[in-house]
Design an enzyme around this catalytic site. Structure first.
Site, short mmCIF file in Angstrom:
data_model
loop_
_atom_site.label_atom_id
_atom_site.label_comp_id
_atom_site.label_asym_id
_atom_site.label_seq_id
_atom_site.Cartn_x
_atom_site.Cartn_y
_atom_site.Cartn_z
N THR A 73 -10.82 32.31 6.61
CA THR A 73 -11.13 30.89 6.41
C THR A 73 -10.78 30.46 4.99
O THR A 73 -10.21 29.38 4.78
CB THR A 73 -12.62 30.61 6.70
OG1 THR A 73 -12.89 31.00 8.05
CG2 THR A 73 -12.96 29.14 6.52
N CYS A 74 -11.07 31.30 4.04
CA CYS A 74 -10.81 30.99 2.63
C CYS A 74 -9.31 30.84 2.36
O CYS A 74 -8.88 29.95 1.64
CB CYS A 74 -11.38 32.09 1.74
SG CYS A 74 -13.12 32.48 2.07
N SER A 75 -8.52 31.72 2.95
CA SER A 75 -7.08 31.75 2.69
C SER A 75 -6.28 30.79 3.56
O SER A 75 -5.17 30.40 3.20
CB SER A 75 -6.53 33.17 2.91
OG SER A 75 -7.10 34.06 1.99
#
Length: 177
Positions: free
Chosen positions: A55-57
């Site tokens: 999700t972060c990337s």
């Protein structure tokens, strides 16, 4: 954490490029303080569980990167991504994401995250202590707006995402321009 609170004063241990060093690894240690990042600026700070995670990337970091010009037009001086990862990991992640606008802040020992009240145990997925996902608009070191994902708790079974998204922060900035 809440609106009106001053950010905790700590020292972040960073690695910065220094071409005078030469060689394959031209980096040196450089300590930065909370004031170095936040004093006299209006910034977006967003924090996430870990560099290189899905999700972060895929959504959060790239979304802030792509929207940087629009954020600047709304009075934002800098955009910072913070994670409980060391400087080596954060720098490599920034490089892999081809960042030009978002700057990464390593909170390797989780000290800033703990003082923000956002340190959670994610041992259930093999992470250990990490940051709960949040975003904030910070003006001169004071929280102006706060966007925290719901359900903050140790070993949460999910990774909620939406409240700390660039779209949510952008909507707030436009509504409060």
């Amino acid at each position: 954490m809440q609106v009106g609170v001053t950010l905790p004063q700590i020292t972040f241990h960073t690695r910065v490029r220094d071409e005078s060093i030469g060689g394959d690894n031209p980096f040196k240690w450089e300590d930065k303080t909370t004031d170095d990042y936040f004093k006299g600026k209006r910034v977006i700070l967003f924090s996430l569980p870990g560099a290189f995670t899905p999700t972060c990337s895929t959504y959060q970091l790239p979304g802030y990167e792509k929207a940087a010009a629009e954020f600047r037009d709304l009075g934002i001086d800098e955009i910072y991504c913070l994670s409980v990862n060391d400087s080596f990991v954060m720098n490599k992640w920034a490089q892999s994401q081809n960042l030009e606008n978002v700057k990464v802040i390593p909170d390797g020992a989780g000290e800033f995250t703990r003082l923000m009240g956002m340190l959670v145990d994610k041992s259930n997925i093999g992470f250990g202590m990490r940051s709960w996902r949040y975003a904030a608009i910070v003006k001169d070191g004071v929280v102006e707006a706060w966007f925290q994902e719901p359900g903050r708790e140790d070993n949460h079974g999910d990774d909620p995402y939406g409240e700390s998204s660039p779209e949510t922060v952008m909507a707030w900035l436009k509504a409060n321009a």
